[in-house]
Design an enzyme around this catalytic site. Structure first.
Site, PDB file in Angstrom:
ATOM      1  N   ARG A  67       0.843  -1.194   0.000  1.00 11.26           N
ATOM      2  CA  ARG A  67       0.000   0.000   0.000  1.00 11.26           C
ATOM      3  C   ARG A  67       0.879   1.246   0.000  1.00 11.26           C
ATOM      4  NH1 ARG A  67      -1.795   0.785   4.458  1.00 11.26           N
ATOM      5  NH2 ARG A  67      -1.201  -1.140   5.467  1.00 11.26           N
ATOM      6  N   TYR A 195      -1.832  -3.515  -6.709  1.00 12.77           N
ATOM      7  CA  TYR A 195      -1.493  -4.283  -5.517  1.00 12.77           C
ATOM      8  C   TYR A 195      -2.521  -4.194  -4.392  1.00 12.77           C
ATOM      9  CZ  TYR A 195       1.024  -6.649  -1.971  1.00 12.77           C
ATOM     10  OH  TYR A 195       1.357  -7.573  -1.027  1.00 12.77           O
ATOM     11  N   GLY A 196      -2.855  -5.307  -3.816  1.00  8.20           N
ATOM     12  CA  GLY A 196      -3.584  -5.442  -2.546  1.00  8.20           C
ATOM     13  C   GLY A 196      -4.524  -4.301  -2.232  1.00  8.20           C
ATOM     14  N   GLY A 197      -4.261  -3.702  -1.096  1.00  8.00           N
ATOM     15  CA  GLY A 197      -5.139  -2.665  -0.574  1.00  8.00           C
ATOM     16  C   GLY A 197      -5.280  -1.450  -1.487  1.00  8.00           C
ATOM     17  N   LYS A 204      -9.562  -2.351   2.049  1.00  8.50           N
ATOM     18  CA  LYS A 204      -9.293  -1.188   2.896  1.00  8.50           C
ATOM     19  C   LYS A 204     -10.102   0.027   2.446  1.00  8.50           C
ATOM     20  CE  LYS A 204      -6.409  -3.810   4.894  1.00  8.50           C
ATOM     21  NZ  LYS A 204      -5.672  -4.101   6.021  1.00  8.50           N
ATOM     22  N   HIS A 224     -10.364  -2.308  11.933  1.00 13.41           N
ATOM     23  CA  HIS A 224      -9.275  -3.123  11.390  1.00 13.41           C
ATOM     24  C   HIS A 224      -8.978  -4.241  12.390  1.00 13.41           C
ATOM     25  CE1 HIS A 224      -4.884  -3.065   9.659  1.00 13.41           C
ATOM     26  NE2 HIS A 224      -5.637  -3.957   9.048  1.00 13.41           N
ATOM     27  N   SER A 246      -1.094  -3.662  10.212  1.00  8.18           N
ATOM     28  CA  SER A 246      -0.806  -4.632   9.153  1.00  8.18           C
ATOM     29  C   SER A 246       0.490  -5.375   9.456  1.00  8.18           C
ATOM     30  CB  SER A 246      -0.648  -3.908   7.813  1.00  8.18           C
ATOM     31  OG  SER A 246      -1.846  -3.255   7.471  1.00  8.18           O
ATOM     32  N   CYS A 248       1.248  -7.629  11.716  1.00 10.52           N
ATOM     33  CA  CYS A 248       1.612  -7.863  13.115  1.00 10.52           C
ATOM     34  C   CYS A 248       0.995  -9.165  13.630  1.00 10.52           C
ATOM     35  CB  CYS A 248       1.179  -6.707  14.006  1.00 10.52           C
ATOM     36  SG  CYS A 248       2.207  -5.244  13.811  1.00 10.52           S
ATOM     37  N   THR A 251      -3.600 -12.528  11.172  1.00  7.84           N
ATOM     38  CA  THR A 251      -4.032 -13.778  10.540  1.00  7.84           C
ATOM     39  C   THR A 251      -3.595 -14.975  11.392  1.00  7.84           C
ATOM     40  OG1 THR A 251      -3.787 -12.688   8.420  1.00  7.84           O
ATOM     41  CG2 THR A 251      -4.019 -15.075   8.378  1.00  7.84           C
ATOM     42  N   ASP A 273      -9.011  -9.725   9.402  1.00  4.40           N
ATOM     43  CA  ASP A 273      -8.530  -8.376   9.102  1.00  4.40           C
ATOM     44  C   ASP A 273      -9.533  -7.262   9.405  1.00  4.40           C
ATOM     45  OD1 ASP A 273      -6.385  -6.751   8.110  1.00  4.40           O
ATOM     46  OD2 ASP A 273      -7.458  -6.476   6.231  1.00  4.40           O
ATOM     47  N   ASN A 362       6.623  -8.378   1.800  1.00  5.48           N
ATOM     48  CA  ASN A 362       5.165  -8.185   1.843  1.00  5.48           C
ATOM     49  C   ASN A 362       4.465  -9.084   0.807  1.00  5.48           C
ATOM     50  OD1 ASN A 362       2.807  -6.925   2.889  1.00  5.48           O
ATOM     51  ND2 ASN A 362       2.745  -5.519   1.146  1.00  5.48           N
ATOM     52  N   SER A 363       5.099 -10.203   0.471  1.00  6.29           N
ATOM     53  CA  SER A 363       4.427 -11.137  -0.452  1.00  6.29           C
ATOM     54  C   SER A 363       3.230 -11.772   0.249  1.00  6.29           C
ATOM     55  CB  SER A 363       5.407 -12.201  -0.942  1.00  6.29           C
ATOM     56  OG  SER A 363       5.993 -12.876   0.145  1.00  6.29           O
ATOM     57  N   ARG A 364       2.255 -12.193  -0.531  1.00  2.00           N
ATOM     58  CA  ARG A 364       0.945 -12.549   0.037  1.00  2.00           C
ATOM     59  C   ARG A 364       0.376 -13.816  -0.559  1.00  2.00           C
ATOM     60  NH1 ARG A 364      -1.346  -8.620   3.928  1.00  2.00           N
ATOM     61  NH2 ARG A 364       0.292  -7.068   4.019  1.00  2.00           N
ATOM     62  N   ARG A 395       3.641  -3.901  17.892  1.00  2.75           N
ATOM     63  CA  ARG A 395       5.017  -4.312  18.181  1.00  2.75           C
ATOM     64  C   ARG A 395       5.634  -3.240  19.065  1.00  2.75           C
ATOM     65  NH1 ARG A 395       7.191  -7.906  14.211  1.00  2.75           N
ATOM     66  NH2 ARG A 395       5.511  -8.398  12.774  1.00  2.75           N
ATOM     67  N   TYR A 488       2.591 -17.148  18.848  1.00  4.69           N
ATOM     68  CA  TYR A 488       1.846 -18.129  18.044  1.00  4.69           C
ATOM     69  C   TYR A 488       0.841 -18.905  18.902  1.00  4.69           C
ATOM     70  CZ  TYR A 488       5.355 -16.544  14.829  1.00  4.69           C
ATOM     71  OH  TYR A 488       6.140 -15.728  14.053  1.00  4.69           O
TER      72      TYR A 488
HETATM   73  O1  SAT Z   1      -2.481  -4.327   1.137  1.00  2.00           O
HETATM   74  S1  SAT Z   1      -3.519  -4.569   2.159  1.00  2.00           S
HETATM   75  O2  SAT Z   1      -4.002  -3.302   2.708  1.00  2.00           O
HETATM   76  O3  SAT Z   1      -4.643  -5.284   1.574  1.00  2.00           O
HETATM   77  C1  SAT Z   1      -2.890  -5.527   3.412  1.00  2.00           C
HETATM   78  C2  SAT Z   1      -2.541  -4.754   4.624  1.00  2.00           C
HETATM   79  O4  SAT Z   1      -1.712  -3.848   4.567  1.00  2.00           O
HETATM   80  O5  SAT Z   1      -3.093  -5.055   5.701  1.00  2.00           O
HETATM   81 MN    MN Z   2      -4.937  -5.260   7.395  1.00  6.49          MN
END
Ligand code: SAT
Ligand code: MN
Length: 586
Positions: A67, A195-197, A204, A224, A246, A248, A251, A273, A362-364, A395, A488
């Site tokens: 993001r 990409y993603g978000g 988001k 969130h 994000s 941390c 999931t 999320d 940040n691979s997903r 953190r 964990y």
């Molecule tokens: O890229 S996303 O926003 O979907 C993932 C994240 O940062 O939590």
């Molecule tokens: Mn998130």
């Protein structure tokens, strides 16, 4: 007569000039077609279909891997409405600026019209969005992450009650990349990123930024937060929602295999999320997960840290920017102790150890929630699940104890409003720098954060029995830099303490920051952790907290006169308790 949706699609097509328009129905046949096209044009790389059936690898542009908060805007008529923590642009200026980027952007491309529901198909709390995109990868990802296609169109009918989101890859140049939100019109425009978000607009952009705005107007909460259920030995399940920034471990916590399973404590996943929470008629806070899949961080995920997701992503999963083994399987740092020979990195180059990571940090993975063995039987309950605890965390290498409990709702809002965390690779920018991230919503709140705090404060009195509020820190380190807590599956011990607090069973010491477990109230059997380490984990150091208290004051000053008075009071009370306690310990 065309419907409001048809009119918007026509208008968007006039602007972006696609070669063709495809209305997505979400069917398997359609997904197969999209997959074939992506395999042909290189958007997808086929993974080993024997060991990873219907799994594919996507490599995004190397400049487009996270993001981009600096290019994300809240566009409201008044700057004040967006507040000091958001980038702001006036709506007319924003549109003038990016309309030319959309003009003709889809020439020669296919425009996908992607209708989707955020939330269970038949929940009164669910909402409809429609994304127009020229990315087949986005369309395929939206099919995993939401209830996409026919179900959404059926629910929408001819109504105008949907959030439109216009997305184009543009030319993927960061100079021409913008993620614009118009909450007053409930509209999203995103250009220049795949990409993603930035690009999956249901996540988001809608489910947090636009939804937080709607939630304030309508008296609910868009947060969130992961949602989980903790089952006790009698079979009773207590639901909790937790906000961490994000990357941390939301999931992993939501899908945790409990270390106390032999004692009858299990964790069930509702969401990883985002939580949409409403006050039900019975006065409970009810949460639904608006999403239908997990877009999780791959590196560090393995059979120990998240066995449930490792099982889930063995079929029908999209991997983005991970490494590739010689046998065509996905690979990332932390999957196995040793990288396999002959790895290809996320850029498609032969990987060798000194050349950095095989998988982007940040691979997903993008995987349907339904794959998870830990999925709760109530994850699609249209009425949502009743939330008994809200958990904040981040953190914090030094400051915060493993867990503490806020004194009441108002103090809990203060704890959430002042949380901070060291940054991760989920957003572009420096990693490991501490920043304030209230309720983990800093990048996702669609309006002035001071007003958002006010909304939180106002929600408490609407609840018959407001959830208890906790703060956790799995990341505290010793003086020599080692993590003090194993994390964990062992985190269930902390969840169990919360449950015991909810039920009035567990002991706690009152400290200036809140209630910290007595050493004996945590269930630690089967875990080798020394008394000293435990003491270090639970310690509240008054002088460190006095520094923190000052930093909070500076943070609050950002909001000028707009900060709700109860938060100023909480801040002053914390200061008072800290100075009394440092006098007492002198
Ligand atoms: O890229 S996303 O926003 O979907 C993932 C994240 O940062 O939590
Ligand atoms: Mn998130």
């Amino acid at each position: 007569m065309s419907t409001p949706l048809e009119s918007w699609v026509e208008e968007s097509a006039r602007l972006t000039k696609p070669a063709k328009i495809v209305w997505c129905d979400g069917s398997v046949a359609e997904n197969d077609r999209l997959t074939d096209e992506m395999l042909r044009d290189g958007t997808f790389i086929e993974l080993n279909q024997r060991t990873y059936p219907r799994c594919y690898l996507h490599r995004s542009n190397p400049n487009d891997v996270a993001r981009t908060e600096g290019l994300t805007f809240i566009c409201t008529r008044e700057k004040e409405t967006a507040g000091p923590t958001n980038n702001w642009m006036a709506p007319s200026e924003a549109k003038e600026k990016i309309r030319p980027l959309f003009d003709g952007a889809m020439k020669g491309r296919t425009m996908y019209v992607v209708p989707y529901i955020m939330g269970p198909v038949n929940s009164p709390y669910s909402k409809i969005g429609v994304e127009i995109t020229d990315s087949a990868y986005v369309a395929a990802s939206m099919r995993i992450m939401s209830r996409m296609g026919k179900a959404a169109l059926d629910r929408l009918g001819g109504s105008d009650d949907f959030v439109p989101g216009l997305h184009s890859l543009g030319d993927l140049n960061p100079e021409r990349r913008f993620i614009m939100h118009f909450p007053e019109e409930k509209l999203i425009w995103s250009v220049g990123s795949g990409y993603g978000g930035n690009a999956l607009l249901g996540k988001k952009c809608f489910a947090l930024r636009i939804a937080s705005w709607m939630a304030r107007d309508q008296g609910w909460m868009a947060e969130h937060m992961l949602i989980l259920g903790l089952e006790d030995p009698s079979g009773k399940v207590t639901y909790m929602a937790a906000a961490f920034p994000s990357a941390c471990g939301k999931t992993n916590l939501a899908m945790m295999v409990s270390a106390l399973e032999s004692q009858g404590y299990r964790v069930w996943t509702i969401g990883d999320d985002i939580a949409w929470m409403h006050v039900a008629e019975d006065g409970t806070l009810r949460a639904i997960n608006p999403e239908a899949g997990f877009f999780g961080v791959a590196p560090g995920t393995n059979a120990k840290t998240n066995p449930n997701v490792m099982a889930a992503l063995r079929h029908d999963t999209i991997f983005t920017n991970v490494g590739l083994t010689q046998s065509g399987e996905p690979w990332w740092e932390g999957m196995d102790p040793e990288p396999p020979a002959g790895l290809i990195d996320w850029n498609g180059r032969q990987w060798s150890a000194p050349n950095g990571a095989a998988a982007h940090p940040n691979s997903r993975y993008t995987v349907p929630a339904s794959h998870s063995p830990s999925l709760s039987s109530r994850w699609e309950d249209p009425a949502g699940v009743p939330i008994s605890a809200l958990i904040f965390g981040g953190r914090r290498a030094r400051l915060a104890p493993l867990v503490y409990e806020a004194r009441d709702w108002q103090h809990g809002v203060f704890v959430g409003a002042t949380m901070a965390s060291e940054t991760t690779a989920a957003a572009t920018g420096a990693v490991g720098v501490s920043r304030r991230d209230p309720m983990a919503m800093l990048p996702f709140c669609g309006y002035n954060m001071a007003d958002y705090f006010g909304h939180w404060l106002a929600m408490g009195p609407k609840l018959k029995n407001p959830p208890k509020v906790f703060h956790v820190n799995w990341f505290r380190r010793s003086a020599d830099g080692k993590f003090l807590w194993p994390g964990y599956g062992e985190n269930v011990r902390v969840l169990k303490w919360m449950l015991d607090r909810i039920e009035g069973r567990a002991g706690a010491n009152d400290t200036p920051i809140g209630c910290v477990p007595t050493p004996n109230s945590l269930t630690l059997d089967g875990l080798s952790i020394s008394r000293d380490t435990l003491a270090e984990l639970l310690a509240v150091n008054s002088s460190d907290w006095s520094e923190e208290e000052q930093a909070v004051g500076q943070f609050f000053n950002k909001f000028d006169g707009r900060l709700p008075a109860p938060l100023r009071q909480e801040h002053a009370s914390l200061g008072g308790r800290l100075s009394r306690s440092s006098v007492a310990t002198k």
